[in-house]
Design an enzyme around this catalytic site. Structure first.
Site, short mmCIF file in Angstrom:
data_model
loop_
_atom_site.label_atom_id
_atom_site.label_comp_id
_atom_site.label_asym_id
_atom_site.label_seq_id
_atom_site.Cartn_x
_atom_site.Cartn_y
_atom_site.Cartn_z
N ARG A 12 0.81 -1.08 -0.19
CA ARG A 12 0.04 -0.18 -0.11
C ARG A 12 0.96 1.41 0.05
NH1 ARG A 12 -4.57 0.36 4.42
NH2 ARG A 12 -3.03 0.80 5.87
N LYS A 24 -2.38 6.77 2.16
CA LYS A 24 -2.31 7.20 3.51
C LYS A 24 -1.27 8.66 3.32
CE LYS A 24 -2.12 4.88 7.35
NZ LYS A 24 -3.53 4.78 8.08
N GLU A 72 -16.45 6.87 4.70
CA GLU A 72 -15.78 6.20 5.76
C GLU A 72 -15.70 6.88 6.92
OE1 GLU A 72 -11.44 5.27 5.23
OE2 GLU A 72 -11.44 6.62 3.44
N1 PLP Z 1 -9.44 4.62 6.67
C1 PLP Z 1 -8.58 5.44 7.01
C2 PLP Z 1 -8.74 6.83 6.42
C3 PLP Z 1 -7.40 5.10 7.90
O1 PLP Z 1 -6.49 6.04 8.14
C4 PLP Z 1 -7.49 3.66 8.20
C5 PLP Z 1 -6.21 3.30 9.03
O2 PLP Z 1 -5.13 3.09 8.57
C6 PLP Z 1 -8.22 2.89 7.88
C7 PLP Z 1 -9.39 3.33 6.93
C8 PLP Z 1 -7.98 1.32 8.03
O3 PLP Z 1 -7.18 0.75 7.41
P1 PLP Z 1 -6.44 -0.47 7.89
O4 PLP Z 1 -7.41 -1.52 8.02
O5 PLP Z 1 -5.30 -0.90 6.69
O6 PLP Z 1 -5.75 -0.01 9.13
C1 COI Z 2 -4.44 3.29 11.76
O1 COI Z 2 -5.57 2.61 12.16
O2 COI Z 2 -3.28 2.56 11.75
C2 COI Z 2 -4.38 4.66 11.43
O3 COI Z 2 -3.62 5.14 10.77
C3 COI Z 2 -5.35 5.41 12.23
C4 COI Z 2 -4.76 6.71 12.75
C5 COI Z 2 -4.45 6.69 14.12
C6 COI Z 2 -4.29 7.75 11.65
#
Ligand code: PLP
Ligand code: COI
Length: 340
Positions: free
Chosen positions: A83, A185, A221
């Site tokens: 990612r 991200k 989201e």
């Molecule tokens: N959506 C956003 C905007 C996020 O910052 C995160 C955190 O990483 C997620 C969703 C969830 O992603 P993941 O399950 O890969 O942590």
């Molecule tokens: C995560 O779930 O890892 C995130 O990045 C959320 C956050 C603390 C920005």
């Protein structure tokens, strides 16, 4: 392993520095340096750095957890590596190899082993960061880059823990535009969500649920987590596009299909449809699976499953967390030991 002075029973989601970080750089046309572990600490940066002026930077979020028998497990680390590589391409940052990324994540965790909370007390949050550190005046990619990986011991992200939270749908703010950077991200995606979060907290909600920026009709989201709801026995989640392709989201969809035999639909979800849900929850590395007990919208409060943790939410939480802790057979190879 030396002992560290941390109150393991009261970990929140606060910045607690640890001992060691990873550091690599890339200068001009040269490849990324091999990289090294060094003491965690501050560093100098040129005021003209692209990241400071034009926001050229990306982060990741991952967790390492201690198992009952004292092993340390990561969850799908290669997916974070892939990612961040995708994000690099979008932001004109020279990509870092995903396999090497996983190697260094393991090394950093091992070097900070004493900061991995005891079994059941939390996790070591891992924060990889890639930024354009070279100075540039025109809006163009930086001439040089720095990559870091540091770690922080954490407890639950939402102070409620595994308890239903209260959210609010916002038409006042958007998080990401179609065809923008919402699927990465990118650090700049997050600064814009601070004011909405502060405002909604003042009104008594944990976070905002964002709608699509084009029509303000469909759920996107939660500020830092992906959205799910159960409608007529089906599990629904917003389709990919401007949302972050969450690694937990992907895991939860597979678990619901394979282990619970559910039909999962990734599609546009009009917010009115959500109000008919029997259960609602959100997912993320930090959020894990967090039940959503109510959603406020235009003066009305919609309550789900009498504000109790729903059966499907509970099952998915149990399946996910047991796989993450190596307590359930893992046919997917998701749990990765830092020693391997
Ligand atoms: N959506 C956003 C905007 C996020 O910052 C995160 C955190 O990483 C997620 C969703 C969830 O992603 P993941 O399950 O890969 O942590
Ligand atoms: C995560 O779930 O890892 C995130 O990045 C959320 C956050 C603390 C920005």
């Amino acid at each position: 392993m030396t002992k560290v002075d941390i109150d393991w029973d009261n970990l929140g989601f606060d910045f607690i520095p640890t001992k060691t970080m990873f550091w690599a750089t890339k200068e001009g046309d040269k490849p990324w340096t091999e990289g090294e572990l060094k003491p965690f600490g501050t560093f100098e940066i040129n005021p003209g750095a692209c990241v400071l002026n034009y926001g050229q930077g990306l982060f990741e979020g991952m967790k390492a957890q201690r198992t009952k028998d004292n092993e340390i497990l990561l969850f799908r680390p290669l997916e974070n590596g892939k990612r961040i590589k995708e994000g690099c391409i979008r932001l004109c940052i020279p990509p870092y190899d995903p396999e090497k990324f996983v190697y260094w994540v393991k090394e950093v965790v091992k070097a900070n082993e004493e900061y991995v909370p005891p079994y059941g007390k939390g996790s070591l949050y891992i924060r990889p960061l890639i930024i354009g550190t070279g100075p540039i005046l025109g809006v163009a990619p930086a001439p040089s880059y720095t990559m870091m990986i540091f770690t922080i011991p954490v407890g639950p992200y939402f102070k409620e823990g595994f308890q239903p939270i209260k959210l609010e749908i916002s038409k006042k703010y958007h998080r990401a535009a179609p065809k923008g950077t919402g699927h990465t991200k990118y650090i700049g995606n997050y600064a814009g969500t601070m004011l909405p979060a502060i405002e909604t907290k003042k009104r008594g909600y944990s976070q905002i649920i964002y709608l699509d920026a084009a029509e303000e009709k469909y759920i996107e989201e939660v500020g830092t987590a992906n959205f799910f709801c159960v409608v007529d026995g089906k599990l629904l989640t917003p389709k990919l596009g401007s949302i972050l392709p969450g690694i937990t989201r992907d895991a939860v969809m597979k678990l619901a299909e394979d282990q619970l035999g559910m039909t999962v639909e990734e599609r546009d979800i009009p917010y009115e449809e959500v109000f008919k849900s029997s259960e609602v929850f959100c997912t993320g590395t930090a959020a894990v699976v967090t039940p959503i007990g109510s959603i406020a919208f235009e003066g009305k409060e919609y309550i789900f499953n009498e504000f109790k943790v729903g059966e499907i939410t509970q099952k998915l939480y149990d399946l996910l967390t047991k796989i993450q802790l190596g307590e359930l057979e893992d046919p997917y190879g998701w749990a990765v030991n830092v020693k391997d």
